[in-house]
Design an enzyme around this catalytic site. Sequence first.
Site, PDB file in Angstrom:
ATOM      1  N   GLY A  86     -20.468  21.040 -52.729  1.00 54.41           N
ATOM      2  CA  GLY A  86     -21.335  20.340 -54.029  1.00 54.41           C
ATOM      3  C   GLY A  86     -20.788  20.807 -55.231  1.00 54.41           C
ATOM      4  O   GLY A  86     -20.616  19.804 -56.191  1.00 54.41           O
ATOM      5  N   THR A  87     -20.613  22.159 -55.424  1.00 53.91           N
ATOM      6  CA  THR A  87     -20.109  22.698 -56.544  1.00 53.91           C
ATOM      7  C   THR A  87     -18.768  22.054 -57.183  1.00 53.91           C
ATOM      8  O   THR A  87     -18.710  21.475 -58.281  1.00 53.91           O
ATOM      9  CB  THR A  87     -19.968  23.846 -56.671  1.00 53.91           C
ATOM     10  OG1 THR A  87     -21.224  24.544 -56.538  1.00 53.91           O
ATOM     11  CG2 THR A  87     -19.092  24.757 -57.823  1.00 53.91           C
ATOM     12  N   GLN A 107     -30.077  18.246 -54.248  1.00 54.61           N
ATOM     13  CA  GLN A 107     -31.295  18.591 -53.444  1.00 54.61           C
ATOM     14  C   GLN A 107     -32.086  17.361 -52.697  1.00 54.61           C
ATOM     15  O   GLN A 107     -33.046  17.692 -52.157  1.00 54.61           O
ATOM     16  CB  GLN A 107     -32.416  19.229 -54.614  1.00 54.61           C
ATOM     17  CG  GLN A 107     -31.883  20.476 -54.984  1.00 54.61           C
ATOM     18  CD  GLN A 107     -31.859  21.704 -53.953  1.00 54.61           C
ATOM     19  OE1 GLN A 107     -32.633  21.393 -53.169  1.00 54.61           O
ATOM     20  NE2 GLN A 107     -31.130  22.499 -54.069  1.00 54.61           N
ATOM     21  N   SER A 119     -24.146  17.610 -51.498  1.00 53.66           N
ATOM     22  CA  SER A 119     -23.739  19.029 -50.777  1.00 53.66           C
ATOM     23  C   SER A 119     -24.231  19.151 -49.469  1.00 53.66           C
ATOM     24  O   SER A 119     -25.393  19.068 -49.005  1.00 53.66           O
ATOM     25  CB  SER A 119     -24.256  20.090 -51.687  1.00 53.66           C
ATOM     26  OG  SER A 119     -23.916  21.485 -50.906  1.00 53.66           O
ATOM     27  N   HIS A 125     -24.599  21.306 -46.952  1.00 53.60           N
ATOM     28  CA  HIS A 125     -25.404  22.354 -46.322  1.00 53.60           C
ATOM     29  C   HIS A 125     -26.601  22.121 -46.841  1.00 53.60           C
ATOM     30  O   HIS A 125     -27.570  23.126 -46.330  1.00 53.60           O
ATOM     31  CB  HIS A 125     -24.605  23.586 -46.464  1.00 53.60           C
ATOM     32  CG  HIS A 125     -24.567  24.157 -47.808  1.00 53.60           C
ATOM     33  ND1 HIS A 125     -25.357  25.155 -48.302  1.00 53.60           N
ATOM     34  CD2 HIS A 125     -24.008  23.880 -49.033  1.00 53.60           C
ATOM     35  CE1 HIS A 125     -25.321  25.456 -49.570  1.00 53.60           C
ATOM     36  NE2 HIS A 125     -24.570  24.887 -49.940  1.00 53.60           N
ATOM     37  N   CYS A 175     -35.442  39.334 -62.198  1.00 47.46           N
ATOM     38  CA  CYS A 175     -35.365  40.654 -61.574  1.00 47.46           C
ATOM     39  C   CYS A 175     -34.745  40.531 -60.249  1.00 47.46           C
ATOM     40  O   CYS A 175     -34.514  41.642 -59.662  1.00 47.46           O
ATOM     41  CB  CYS A 175     -36.683  41.097 -61.435  1.00 47.46           C
ATOM     42  SG  CYS A 175     -37.863  40.641 -62.729  1.00 47.46           S
TER      43      CYS A 175
END
Lengths: 464, 464
Positions: free
Chosen positions: A69-70, A177, A194, A196, A320
């Site tokens: 997808g990228t 998505q 994408s 996957h 974080c």
Amino acid sequence: MPYFDAASSAPLHPVAREALRAALDEGWADPARLYREGRRARLLLDAARETAAEAVGCRPDELVFTPSGTRAVHTGVAGALAGRRRVGARLVHSAVEHSSVLHAAEAHAAAGGTVAVVGCDRAGRVGAGEFAAALTPDTALAVLQSANHEVGTEQPVAEAAEACRAAGVPLLVDAAQSLAWGAVEGPWSLLTGSAHKWGGPAGVGLLAVRKGTRFAPAGPADEREAGRAPGFENVPAVVAAAASLRAVRAEAVAEAVRLRALVDRIRSRVPELVPDVAVVGDPVRRLPHLVTFSCLYVDGETLLHALDRAGFSVSSGSSCTSSTLTPSHVLKAMGVLSEGNVRVSLPTGTDEADVDRFLAVLPDAVAGVREQLGAPAARPARAPEGASGDVVVDALGARCPVPVIELAKAIAEVPVGTTVTVLSDDEVAALDIPAWCWTQGQEYLGERAERPQRGAAYVVRRRV
Amino acid sequence: MPYFDAASSAPLHPVAREALRAALDEGWADPARLYREGRRARLLLDAARETAAEAVGCRPDELVFTPSGTRAVHTGVAGALAGRRRVGARLVHSAVEHSSVLHAAEAHAAAGGTVAVVGCDRAGRVGAGEFAAALTPDTALAVLQSANHEVGTEQPVAEAAEACRAAGVPLLVDAAQSLAWGAVEGPWSLLTGSAHKWGGPAGVGLLAVRKGTRFAPAGPADEREAGRAPGFENVPAVVAAAASLRAVRAEAVAEAVRLRALVDRIRSRVPELVPDVAVVGDPVRRLPHLVTFSCLYVDGETLLHALDRAGFSVSSGSSCTSSTLTPSHVLKAMGVLSEGNVRVSLPTGTDEADVDRFLAVLPDAVAGVREQLGAPAARPARAPEGASGDVVVDALGARCPVPVIELAKAIAEVPVGTTVTVLSDDEVAALDIPAWCWTQGQEYLGERAERPQRGAAYVVRRRV
């Protein structure tokens, strides 16, 4: 063990597994070759393209398979920009796009192009009107996701596509998505996906470029995939990707209803079960399977480990967590709390009982992390008699969520009307201290930069 | 049914199949995630990288996985050129590189760079001295294949690498065709490979960049694979690729001996069995499993179909085959006959009996195509009494091998010492007519361009 991170990668769908197994036998040869093994691979590739195009809502000759997808986003953005070079060099995208879009935009800017970013509301939703207003005559391309990958908010792609058409600007929709749930409506020009993410194998993305869209592939030429995706076609994986897309679509309507109800349960129960938590993202116009919430006074990475030990795999947009030290650009653009952020995205077939178990273990997991970090137990009580205000808290060198914890402790010790100034060199404080004030009903007075390398001073007035 | 086109794509190795099956269960999650499924995928990816690096002969942190060998070449060339931008913009490569290298070089030239091409001898071998001589002070990168993909000739990569080191120029070795057989020796700087060539799955290439090599990834940034290969890692396929590379390497020495003998049989028997055939490529310094020969008076595509009907899948570098109408740039650079070109590349495990069957069916297949095309049956006899020479043959509009067939027929009708001039607008004639003369002992006098759109006139003097 429940896996609740489908938005990162969905487990392989049984149909994908079976199709892959068969296509490894039948589709390993070069589909450009004339002998029987090549012809067989070509037939499989053509059939997969038909299937995928039907699911996307385009013609087969408008769709190519990419390695991810990228790569589909990188190729689509670069190709569309190059195809409209003569019109202008302005790229418009929303502030909450996937990092692949942001990186493509950075590359465009580095090459001398201009980039305009359209913001979003606190729910992560991009305004169709604001998006339309960004479409200047020199805009070469606009990019908008169909739904956000971190908070699940659906974007007004159909309206944006209409506005783009009216302005004569191609719209690229990043549908990574949402493609499992349905086709993207509206007159979009380019679309990416994408495999996957919908239960297909890794190694397959798709890029649709509707006829009439100017497109000039960037980079070295290659004859495969209509010149838009260099390299040997991954036929077995493509076959598995297309077969599983059809399969998840067949189940999509019923499964969306079921998962939407499970997510609604999480959305309503988490704030009841866990104090000082903020559920973020649009409560209605959202993906059926995804919910995100942030927990005050919690270190996202520690919480993820605690949930992992309890048997749940979830993700986090917190600064974080993971290798990156910057906060999620999505939560930042929304202006919501990023600390202790948890994204739950349910794979198809998720068991209701697993969701209930998650809700059962979450409060203790959060409480455990808070205790470990010395977080304040409750809302600030009245300040001690004779306490003076306008105190300064030095949290320099401390990483999130410590500055917010120190702030919360200090606020409890000063009289209403006086201020606490927090010194922090963790850039996340710029996001989380205002968000904390907003959720806690305290007044955020602003920040001022301190000496270089000394971070900033954040000033908060106690209101309650 | 024997498949003899391993150089295009090898059938999936059983070890690859088994590793893929297992890794689909264990390695589908995002290796960047902290939960157990992510950690498992990360472990698999790390282990695969160790295995592949060992086979390549580099450190694991010097190796990244790309979506294909083509992408590895594109990324490697662009990254190395960008990394040495300040040194110069000259790219050196041999004339017989894979199309992915040629396309990367074209992109470099289109962006303002310069490209120097080093030729080869009639066996397809690049001279180490000529290669070294091309390394000027402003050379940013040199590229040389380990062995040629069309004719199997091994290149002097170790010497070229030493010369590059001495000149301070990085050498990228395209090892796509040889990685199954062994590591590439010499102090190369970058190396590329392609898993489906060694029996791994499609969708996996590899790019090694040795420490100390300047490298600036081109295109949009991405945090995966050390920033050198954007997009979600295809862990299951990578695991299968690495496992099968180790497996084929374990068998490589013995299998090379076996296949080398089978190829030697083809090399010696084909010219005995088929008249007017030229075996091309270096007879000794060559890949063990690959042999190429060209058949006069034959249309490569028709011959491939005939062999396919006889049960054999082979490839061709002929211009007459597949979608491209230009002759193989490799055969062109070698200056050898391209018509009726057949490449036989034996997969590991090829049965001796299948090779013998191939040798049994080849003569009839070639004869059938020749008959169909009206090719001359034998070497030219003495010209008829009273025949006049210096004739002109109009082959305009006819595609190869017709111009050569017309030439061969005409030569038989003219006296020794006189000429035949062939008019042809098929650009392959420029390659095949001189090559025909060379194989037939006739004298090629040269060509002259005719009026635009009218091709060229090729002049041949009858000698025998």
